[in-house]
Write a protein that holds these residues in place. Structure first.
Motif, PDB file in Angstrom:
ATOM      1  N   GLN A 222       0.830  -1.210   0.000  1.00  0.00           N
ATOM      2  CA  GLN A 222       0.000   0.000   0.000  1.00  0.00           C
ATOM      3  C   GLN A 222       0.862   1.257   0.000  1.00  0.00           C
ATOM      4  N   LEU A 223       1.972   1.213   0.721  1.00  0.00           N
ATOM      5  CA  LEU A 223       2.873   2.366   0.760  1.00  0.00           C
ATOM      6  C   LEU A 223       3.442   2.645  -0.623  1.00  0.00           C
ATOM      7  N   ALA A 224       3.830   1.586  -1.325  1.00  0.00           N
ATOM      8  CA  ALA A 224       4.374   1.758  -2.677  1.00  0.00           C
ATOM      9  C   ALA A 224       3.328   2.363  -3.607  1.00  0.00           C
ATOM     10  N   MET A 225       2.089   1.900  -3.473  1.00  0.00           N
ATOM     11  CA  MET A 225       1.009   2.405  -4.321  1.00  0.00           C
ATOM     12  C   MET A 225       0.715   3.875  -4.018  1.00  0.00           C
ATOM     13  N   MET A 226       0.635   4.206  -2.727  1.00  0.00           N
ATOM     14  CA  MET A 226       0.339   5.589  -2.339  1.00  0.00           C
ATOM     15  C   MET A 226       1.471   6.532  -2.723  1.00  0.00           C
ATOM     16  N   SER A 227       2.696   6.044  -2.604  1.00  0.00           N
ATOM     17  CA  SER A 227       3.852   6.880  -2.938  1.00  0.00           C
ATOM     18  C   SER A 227       3.874   7.221  -4.424  1.00  0.00           C
ATOM     19  N   SER A 228       3.448   6.278  -5.245  1.00  0.00           N
ATOM     20  CA  SER A 228       3.442   6.517  -6.690  1.00  0.00           C
ATOM     21  C   SER A 228       2.360   7.510  -7.092  1.00  0.00           C
ATOM     22  N   GLU A 229       1.343   7.658  -6.237  1.00  0.00           N
ATOM     23  CA  GLU A 229       0.234   8.567  -6.546  1.00  0.00           C
ATOM     24  C   GLU A 229       0.440   9.958  -5.980  1.00  0.00           C
ATOM     25  N   SER A 230       1.312  10.082  -4.970  1.00  0.00           N
ATOM     26  CA  SER A 230       1.472  11.380  -4.298  1.00  0.00           C
ATOM     27  C   SER A 230       2.375  12.325  -5.084  1.00  0.00           C
TER      28      SER A 230
END
Length: 404
Positions: free
Chosen positions: A396-404
């Motif tokens: 989830q962190l990887a996914m959120m980081s790519s969106e921020s």
């Protein structure tokens, strides 16, 4: 965070001990553990701070005589982050302050988490600023229209730095002031909480409510202006429906100073059916808010028009709400009000607090941790291991980081 605190304390204690004893010879040779027993005080502190941590990490082949770690070894554990907080399902499922604190500790040195935290913090502060400006415009308009006194001066706020404090500790600090200023009285009162998003206002209000009810036997109400705004919106929309020259909701025609004063006069706060409630009476409506707050007041014709009505009715809502909470306080009820200073300034009470964070970066970290906790919980099961939970959070962190 608890683990690192123990490491730091124990490292300091043992460092002090080795400097003044024969243990320094062992420490200087880089040994992980020393054989000569330290003083009783050091052993006591070691047993409290480190034994629970090292019990799960010691190499089973290590001789049992090597019982006490050197400060250099402890410092290396802290520096290299080789002891990390383990997130269990029970902790993750709580979705509370303890959950976010452990996640923040777990990802303390993770660059992706730091980046996400900064993004969350920046957007939170930006939204707070924008919301504050909108509220201030509404307050200024109410002053210009004579609804609010432009010379009104609120009582002084008491600032509380919540850094490193649990919700219980913050609530106890507030209650200490409440009891001191109420001088042991048995009546009610109004407690106001302000602060930026992410400082824990909602959690603190919930904790205060619980403590006042269970420990002090008080009747507590958490006041929200939301239903007052919705009630005024319902009246404004209903007025438009009754006008032959209105095609749907027409703000220019409905939201005049005269109409707003009339709509506000159609709201009455008092005891109905034995309890405090707001009554909407006018334009053919005769409703109690408690009975329609989840139906009529959340219908589409109300919900879609609230922002427009709220922008010009700050003054009316503040005046109505301040009178309502005063009535409840005089009736022995404790009212908890969470909001922004622009509006709660107009409520009379000496019990007003502002929650602050001396480390503003924690606002973003808390937001990031809250998002991670909620997202990861949906990806795991109650039977999931700590490793599976960590993997879900990393994903989830990887996914959120790519969106921020």
């Amino acid at each position: 965070m608890q683990i690192r605190r123990r490491l730091k304390i124990a490292s300091t204690l043992l460092s002090s001990a080795t400097r003044s004893s024969s243990l320094s010879a062992w420490a200087s040779r880089g040994k992980a553990f020393v054989t000569s027993p330290p003083s009783r005080a050091v052993r006591t502190n070691f047993n409290y701070y480190l034994r629970p941590l090292l019990a799960q990490r010691q190499d089973p082949t290590t001789p049992k005589t090597l019982a006490f770690p050197t400060s250099a070894y402890l410092q290396s554990l802290h520096t290299n982050n080789s002891i990390m907080t383990t997130i269990t399902y029970s902790v993750l499922a709580e979705q509370n302050a303890a959950t976010t604190n452990q996640i923040i500790d777990h990802y303390e040195s993770n660059s992706a988490f730091q980046s996400l935290s900064k993004s969350e913090g920046d957007s939170t502060l930006r939204r707070d600023c924008e919301d504050g400006e909108k509220l201030q415009r509404g307050i200024d308009l109410a002053r210009e229209r004579g609804v609010l006194d432009p010379n009104f001066v609120p009582e002084q706020y008491i600032s509380i730095d919540v850094l490193g404090k649990t919700p219980d500790q913050v609530a106890d600090e507030i209650l200490g002031t409440v009891k001191e200023r109420s001088k042991g009285g048995s009546g009610g009162g109004l407690v106001i909480l302000c602060g930026l998003s992410g400082t824990g206002k909602g959690t603190t209000v919930a904790t205060l409510k619980s403590k006042l009810e269970t420990q002090d036997g008080k009747t507590v109400v958490c006041w929200s202006n939301g239903n007052v705004f919705r009630s005024l919106t319902l009246l404004a929309v209903t007025w438009c429906e009754q006008q032959s020259d209105c095609d749907g909701f027409d703000p220019a025609k409905a939201l005049t100073s005269e109409n707003l004063a009339s709509f506000a006069g159609m709201l009455e706060f008092g005891k109905f059916n034995g309890r405090f409630d707001t009554k909407i009476c006018g334009l053919g409506l005769d409703l109690l808010v408690s009975e329609v707050q989840n139906t009529v007041l959340k219908g589409p014709k109300v919900s879609k028009n609230i922002p427009t009505v709220a922008e010009v009715t700050q003054g009316e809502v503040v005046m109505f709400a301040s009178s309502a909470v005063k009535q409840m306080g005089e009736d022995g009820i404790f009212v908890l009000l969470e909001g922004r200073e622009q509006t709660v300034n107009y409520f009379r009470t000496p019990l007003r607090f502002t929650l602050t964070l001396s480390d503003p970066s924690l606002i973003g970290k808390r937001r990031a941790a809250q998002r991670l906790a909620a997202a990861a919980l949906g990806d795991v099961k109650e039977s999931s291991t700590a490793e599976e939970i960590e993997k879900a959070m990393d994903s989830q962190l990887a996914m959120m980081s790519s969106e921020s």
